[in-house]
Design a protein around this motif. Structure first.
Motif, PDB file in Angstrom:
ATOM      1  N   ILE A  22      11.036   4.877  14.457  1.00 27.55           N
ATOM      2  CA  ILE A  22      10.544   5.300  13.144  1.00 27.55           C
ATOM      3  C   ILE A  22      10.699   4.157  12.127  1.00 27.55           C
ATOM      4  N   VAL A  23      11.850   3.478  12.165  1.00 33.21           N
ATOM      5  CA  VAL A  23      12.084   2.363  11.235  1.00 33.21           C
ATOM      6  C   VAL A  23      11.024   1.275  11.431  1.00 33.21           C
ATOM      7  N   LEU A  24      10.734   0.942  12.673  1.00 31.57           N
ATOM      8  CA  LEU A  24       9.727  -0.097  12.931  1.00 31.57           C
ATOM      9  C   LEU A  24       8.336   0.341  12.463  1.00 31.57           C
ATOM     10  N   LEU A  30       4.709  -0.416   5.690  1.00 32.90           N
ATOM     11  CA  LEU A  30       5.043  -1.045   4.406  1.00 32.90           C
ATOM     12  C   LEU A  30       4.391  -2.420   4.275  1.00 32.90           C
ATOM     13  N   VAL A  31       4.450  -3.204   5.337  1.00 36.30           N
ATOM     14  CA  VAL A  31       3.851  -4.546   5.282  1.00 36.30           C
ATOM     15  C   VAL A  31       2.333  -4.424   5.131  1.00 36.30           C
TER      16      VAL A  31
ATOM     17  N   ILE B  51       4.413  -2.107  -5.205  1.00 31.87           N
ATOM     18  CA  ILE B  51       5.285  -3.296  -5.245  1.00 31.87           C
ATOM     19  C   ILE B  51       6.647  -2.896  -5.807  1.00 31.87           C
ATOM     20  N   ALA B  52       6.631  -2.021  -6.840  1.00 29.95           N
ATOM     21  CA  ALA B  52       7.888  -1.561  -7.437  1.00 29.95           C
ATOM     22  C   ALA B  52       8.731  -0.829  -6.397  1.00 29.95           C
ATOM     23  N   PHE B  53       8.085   0.081  -5.654  1.00 30.01           N
ATOM     24  CA  PHE B  53       8.786   0.821  -4.607  1.00 30.01           C
ATOM     25  C   PHE B  53       9.330  -0.139  -3.544  1.00 30.01           C
ATOM     26  N   PHE B  54       8.503  -1.076  -3.144  1.00 25.57           N
ATOM     27  CA  PHE B  54       8.896  -2.033  -2.109  1.00 25.57           C
ATOM     28  C   PHE B  54      10.070  -2.890  -2.585  1.00 25.57           C
ATOM     29  N   LEU B 116       8.510 -12.440  -1.045  1.00 31.29           N
ATOM     30  CA  LEU B 116       7.067 -12.390  -0.780  1.00 31.29           C
ATOM     31  C   LEU B 116       6.381 -11.315  -1.631  1.00 31.29           C
ATOM     32  N   ALA B 117       7.070 -10.201  -1.831  1.00 30.42           N
ATOM     33  CA  ALA B 117       6.458  -9.093  -2.572  1.00 30.42           C
ATOM     34  C   ALA B 117       6.451  -9.332  -4.072  1.00 30.42           C
ATOM     35  N   THR B 118       7.521  -9.968  -4.600  1.00 34.40           N
ATOM     36  CA  THR B 118       7.608 -10.128  -6.066  1.00 34.40           C
ATOM     37  C   THR B 118       7.666 -11.613  -6.441  1.00 34.40           C
ATOM     38  N   ASN B 119       8.868 -12.155  -6.518  1.00 29.91           N
ATOM     39  CA  ASN B 119       9.000 -13.580  -6.854  1.00 29.91           C
ATOM     40  C   ASN B 119      10.345 -14.081  -6.318  1.00 29.91           C
TER      41      ASN B 119
END
Lengths: 63, 312
Positions: A22-24, A30-31, B51-54, B116-119
């Motif tokens: 699940i994590v993967l 997400l990516v 992006i905020a969530f990430f 990578l997502a923000t700075n």
């Protein structure tokens, strides 16, 4: 051919294997989401997909 | 891996997924998530919600990674203390090497993904936070000085600053003061805990102030720290994240916090032992509320600002 009875080890490790799976999967999602957001909010491009002139990018100064 | 090693694993107990999650100290993580999210939402400008969530997720995982490194290094202490003896490593469910590998891997992942997502300012702050907690606090200060949590508290104070930097890419007075709020709050919070958990720290040989200088001195220190904390907390109201709501909350909460510390200062040990440290336990619980309400007020100001109500 019948399936073999799962080894006792597999039963014991079911929770961590499922959790890691699940994590993967979440990591991949997400990516992917991050890529979509980054690409669709590209400060180097205008709404019509054309590259912005360098003066406009410098004025904006964003990331 | 041989069959013999499988047998050994069975005897020591198989780790379940929850044990690996426990390595990341989820309860501490909840504070990190909340304060980081407030720092991010209060920052001027704003970022895409994903992006905020990430970013908050990366900060939480970075914090969790430093927790895993802490559990790896402190397994010997955790084994002795009643409060921590049930953790995954002392109880034998997770091997120390696994915790080290998880800690290092998640540290690298969280920092790179945040960058990578923000700075890279936010990423560098997160990397420094992990280093500070795992190396400066855990490996160096914790076993060496009674000021361990005073300086080590900085690690827990960085998340709002990282959240802010994730949006703005810089460090400003407001983000430094949000850092300072948690930094100055940490000593009275942990010393209140140490007052009624003293025997645990003594057994483990951790030089908490209560062990090295006694409870009377600890009570004085708690009281003394509430004044600079109150000044900073109220001062934060006059920065760009503050406003009338925050100011009112800060004044009320800090008066109550100083009063609570005064009550602790006036008590002696026989009185405290007689009621099983009731006042100290209540103060510890109130300190959690104190931090939550302050950051909640900053969040309220930020939420109301688009409607012209938050801020000055």
């Amino acid at each position: 051919m019948a399936f073999r009875e799962p080894h006792e080890l597999h039963k014991r490790r079911w929770s961590r294997n499922l959790g890691l799976g699940i994590v993967l999967a979440v990591f991949v999602a997400l990516v992917f989401g991050l890529t979509v957001v980054k690409v669709t909010n590209d400060p180097l491009r205008l709404d019509n997909g054309q590259l912005k002139p360098s003066s406009a990018v410098q004025q904006q100064g964003g990331n | 891996m041989t069959d013999a090693s499988f047998e050994t694993q069975t005897e020591t107990g198989e780790a379940q997924f929850g044990d690996y999650v426990a390595l990341l100290k989820p309860r501490v993580m909840s504070l990190v998530v909340f304060t980081a999210a407030v720092g991010l939402l209060a920052a001027p400008g704003g970022v895409h919600p994903f992006i905020a969530f990430f970013a908050v997720l990366c900060i939480a995982i970075g914090g969790g990674a430093s927790g895993a490194l802490n559990m790896w290094y402190d397994a010997d202490i955790d084994r002795v203390m009643k409060r921590t003896s049930g953790r995954p490593i002392p109880s034998g469910r997770v091997q120390p090497e696994e915790a080290l590998a998880i800690g290092l891997t998640l540290s690298g992942f969280s920092v790179i993904m945040l960058g990578l997502a923000t700075n890279w300012v936010a990423a560098a702050l997160l990397a420094f936070t992990i280093f500070f907690y795992a190396v400066v606090y855990t490996m160096w200060l914790k076993r060496w000085t009674p000021q361990n949590i005073v300086i080590g508290g900085a690690a827990g104070a960085f998340p709002p600053m990282i959240g802010w930097a994730a949006v703005t890419g810089d460090i400003t007075l407001a983000s430094i003061l949000m850092f300072g709020l948690t930094f100055l709050w940490t000593p009275p919070h942990f010393w209140a805990l140490a007052l009624f958990m003293n025997s645990d720290y003594e057994k483990a040989g951790v030089p908490m102030l209560t062990v090295t200088h006694g409870r009377r001195t600890t009570r004085r220190h708690i009281f003394a720290y509430t004044f600079p904390l109150a000044a900073l907390a109220i001062g934060l109201a006059f920065t760009q994240v503050g406003g009338p709501i925050y100011l009112a909350v800060a004044v009320v909460m800090n008066l109550a916090f100083v009063k609570g510390a005064w009550d602790i200062l006036r008590r002696d040990e026989p009185t405290a032992e007689a009621d099983k440290y009731k006042v100290e336990k209540r103060y510890f619980a109130f300190s959690l509320l104190y931090l939550f309400v302050h950051f909640g007020a900053i969040l309220a100001e930020a939420t109301l600002r688009p409607w012209g109500m938050g801020g000055w």
